[in-house]
Motif scaffolding. Structure first.
Motif, PDB file in Angstrom:
ATOM      1  N   UNK A 205       0.832  -1.074  -0.270  1.00 21.10           N
ATOM      2  CA  UNK A 205      -0.106   0.013  -0.085  1.00 21.10           C
ATOM      3  C   UNK A 205       1.095   1.232  -0.015  1.00 21.10           C
ATOM      4  N   UNK A 206       1.922   1.377   0.735  1.00 17.01           N
ATOM      5  CA  UNK A 206       2.798   2.332   0.857  1.00 17.01           C
ATOM      6  C   UNK A 206       3.481   2.727  -0.503  1.00 17.01           C
ATOM      7  N   UNK A 207       4.080   1.619  -1.170  1.00 18.14           N
ATOM      8  CA  UNK A 207       4.378   1.782  -2.481  1.00 18.14           C
ATOM      9  C   UNK A 207       3.354   2.217  -3.465  1.00 18.14           C
ATOM     10  N   UNK A 208       2.356   1.747  -3.257  1.00 16.79           N
ATOM     11  CA  UNK A 208       1.070   2.115  -4.192  1.00 16.79           C
ATOM     12  C   UNK A 208       0.855   3.802  -4.149  1.00 16.79           C
ATOM     13  N   UNK A 209       0.984   4.221  -3.069  1.00 14.39           N
ATOM     14  CA  UNK A 209       0.690   5.705  -2.615  1.00 14.39           C
ATOM     15  C   UNK A 209       1.931   6.439  -3.393  1.00 14.39           C
ATOM     16  N   UNK A 210       3.102   5.579  -3.106  1.00 17.70           N
ATOM     17  CA  UNK A 210       4.225   6.375  -3.530  1.00 17.70           C
ATOM     18  C   UNK A 210       4.471   6.617  -4.924  1.00 17.70           C
ATOM     19  N   UNK A 211       3.630   5.731  -5.649  1.00 10.32           N
ATOM     20  CA  UNK A 211       3.688   5.526  -6.955  1.00 10.32           C
ATOM     21  C   UNK A 211       2.922   6.880  -7.639  1.00 10.32           C
ATOM     22  N   UNK A 212       2.147   7.450  -6.906  1.00  7.52           N
ATOM     23  CA  UNK A 212       1.479   8.431  -7.494  1.00  7.52           C
ATOM     24  C   UNK A 212       2.172   9.887  -7.427  1.00  7.52           C
TER      25      UNK A 212
END
Length: 637
Positions: free
Chosen positions: A141-148
């Motif tokens: 989830x953290x990396x998912x948000x960091x991808x934005x």
């Protein structure tokens, strides 16, 4: 969520909108043949839940690496054999067991009261694994948000990096020819004097990819070791909270809600894998990555090494999720005459095909990464956390429109983790339902929410600065040979004490009479091949057991002790409950043991109409709990 009626929800609470949803739930409940426990709304709900449970993160980050490491395509030979000889027989057995009795992994041991501790061990281990598995989902989830972001934060060595951070290899020194003599000199001296390094003599500085430093310094804020706990990493704690909210929301109506959610969480990862494979195949260097995966020329000599067969057996065992109690729990919601035989084969085949398919998607992009960074593929290939959160993100950062590909990859990891987590938490709530059916029926949502809240707080230690060490420690001990030990006792208890032929008769009550030739293979596996293989893998795992490390960081002695305490806490229920059962039985010691080795008085099909002559004597499970320990704790039942 699948059960939410959106038009009704948006119409400011009009009763008409919600009555439609309630009407659907009522119709679904009316179609259940087991009114007390409930059944899956459809066959698809069950199959996708099973696929989601079996297909998890290990299919993406462990199987491809093992294939590359163990002879490429040749590894598929022991892998397929282990599927047929160990994985599928145990998978079919657990599915049949849960469906026949319509009970969870603890109560189903009415079949053999002496071994009820095996079910408790499965639940305790599943609880430990559930705690850290959701932490991995929080990482995704953290990396998912960091991808934005326009530029991925791990694409370059930004302000958080140190002097070791580099996207390319840096030459440290080498041999060169100066005035007819070979000298060894720093690379700066070689270049300043317009010299050329002799091939094969170049030494490179130890460097780290930006993605590796981002993982350790930013995402984890990793401390120096287990001794240095540090602070709770607040953004990881929030991601962990969000992941538990998602799990609780998906399970608020049990299998009725989770069975709908898995239509998305189980199927969409295949769409993303296909997109990643197509994209990876079009990249320069992808062919070299795939050749490393399946081997330029498969190394069949590897088949002579025992380690290869051990890796194949272990991967099949953990990939199919046998021995965790989840297969029993999910199958317990099937209708009695469901064809669990074809279900078992279908899910196992889908699981293994997914592993092979994922390998092509992963290695095609890793091959491109090796090409761009001018490194051999072997230097960028890794497994576990390093593949998911270091190597693959680094590869994705080198693609055009990298945030899009990064988002898709971590969204896939999120979905793969979530549907496995749904099934594991459902296993825990199923156990509670079997212990306290009336309470669970009236208070399902508060109890499910309470389980998720407790597990969230237990997982907070895994999102401290030393959290990754705790995740690795639990995985090293609890998800290891404890499950193998339980599985060996499970198959030995059912086949050799309860009776393999008697169990086959139970299965035929569900599937219909089968020919002797149909059961020939299953008898060979259940009576001999599977228990021998599992015992061999268990012994091998114990003999080759090593102290845990995280990368190059060793664990302190007290950390290893804690690990052993965790696994002892998991398996100690087996002898404890066996002793309690014997003490509570009547007669002399031998008579007591024999009594506990017989099925309980209430063992058999849950519904009276399916008991037939074989179980016409059965005591109603809702009225009689003979042979079962009073609920001193929620686990001893």
């Amino acid at each position: 969520m699948g059960m939410l009626n959106l038009p009704g929800f948006l119409s400011c609470g009009k009763k008409k909108g919600f009555s439609l949803s309630n009407e659907k739930d009522a119709q679904s409940t009316e179609s259940d043949e087991n009114k007390e426990r409930g059944n899956w709304s459809s066959k698809g709900d069950y199959l996708l839940s099973m696929v989601g449970y079996a297909v998890g993160l290990g299919n993406v980050w462990r199987f491809p690496y093992l294939t590359y490491q163990n002879g490429g395509g040749a590894f598929l030979i022991p892998y397929s054999l282990m599927l047929a000889l160990a994985g599928l027989p145990l998978f079919f057995m657990e599915c049949s067991l849960g469906q026949f009795a319509s009970l969870g992994p603890i109560s189903v041991w009415r079949i053999l009261p002496l071994f009820q501790g095996v079910g408790v061990t499965m639940i305790v281990i599943s609880t430990f694994v559930t705690i850290y598995y959701n932490v991995i989902i929080a990482y995704a989830l953290y990396y998912l948000f960091a991808s934005f972001s326009r530029v991925l934060p791990w694409s370059e060595c930004f302000s958080w990096a140190d002097e070791l951070c580099s996207k390319t290899r840096i030459v440290n020194d080498c041999n060169a020819t100066l005035h007819g003599e070979i000298i060894h000199a720093n690379y700066s001296f070689v270049t300043s004097n317009n010299l050329t390094c002799i091939n094969g003599t170049i030494n490179y500085k130890p460097v780290q990819f930006p993605s590796e430093q981002y993982w350790n310094k930013v995402a984890l804020q990793r401390s120096s070791g287990l001794d240095e706990t540090g602070n709770i990493v607040w953004y990881l704690a929030l991601c962990l909270l969000l992941s538990w909210i998602i799990v609780a929301a998906a399970l608020f109506k049990g299998i009725k809600s989770s069975g709908k959610v898995v239509y998305f969480t189980a199927l969409f990862p295949y769409v993303i894998l296909l997109i990643l494979l197509v994209r990876g195949a079009t990249l320069e260097g992808s062919l070299e990555g795939i050749q490393y995966y399946i081997g330029r020329q498969s190394n069949f000599t590897k088949l002579m090494e025992a380690e290869v067969w051990k890796d194949a057996a272990t991967q099949i065992f953990y990939s199919l999720s046998v021995g965790w109690g989840g297969l029993v729990a999910l199958s317990s919601y099937n209708k009695f005459h469901n064809n669990c035989y074809s279900d078992a084969i279908l899910v196992c085949v889908i699981n293994c095909i997914t592993s092979v398919f994922a390998g092509f998607a992963i290695f095609s992009i890793l091959g491109h990464m090796a090409f761009v960074s001018e490194r051999p593929v072997s230097e960028v290939v890794d497994s576990g956390f390093n593949l998911a959160f270091v190597a693959y993100p680094e590869a994705l950062s080198q693609l055009p429109v990298s945030p899009l590909w990064s988002f898709m990859f971590f969204f896939m990891l999120l979905l793969l983790g979530l549907d496995s987590q749904f099934a594991t938490v459902e296993t825990l709530t199923t156990t509670i339902h079997d212990l306290y059916p009336k309470m669970m029926k009236n208070f399902r949502i508060p109890i499910t929410l309470g389980v998720c809240i407790v597990l969230f707080f237990l997982g907070l230690v895994c999102v401290t600065q030393a959290g990754i060490y705790w995740v690795n420690l639990i995985d090293h001990f609890c998800a290891g040979w404890g499950i193998l030990f339980s599985a060996v006792l499970e198959i030995v208890g059912i086949v050799y004490i309860y009776g393999g032929n008697r169990f086959i008769e139970d299965v035929e009550m569900m599937l219909g009479k089968k020919t002797r030739s149909f059961w020939l293979w299953w008898r060979m596996c259940w009576f001999f091949i599977t228990p021998v293989l599992l015992t061999a893998v268990l012994i091998w795992s114990l003999v080759t057991f090593s102290r845990p490390t995280y990368g190059s960081v060793p664990y302190p002695t007290w950390g290893t002790v804690v690990g052993w305490c965790m696994i002892i806490f998991c398996v100690i229920w087996i002898p404890i409950i066996a002793v309690v059962k014997i003490v509570k039985a009547e007669g002399n010691l031998f008579q007591r043991i024999v009594s506990c080795c017989r099925p309980a008085a209430n063992w058999g099909p849950y519904l009276e109409r399916y008991r037939g002559e074989r179980y016409s004597h059965i005591v109603d499970p809702k009225k009689e709990k003979e042979h079962e320990i009073p609920t001193v704790s929620a686990f001893i039942y």
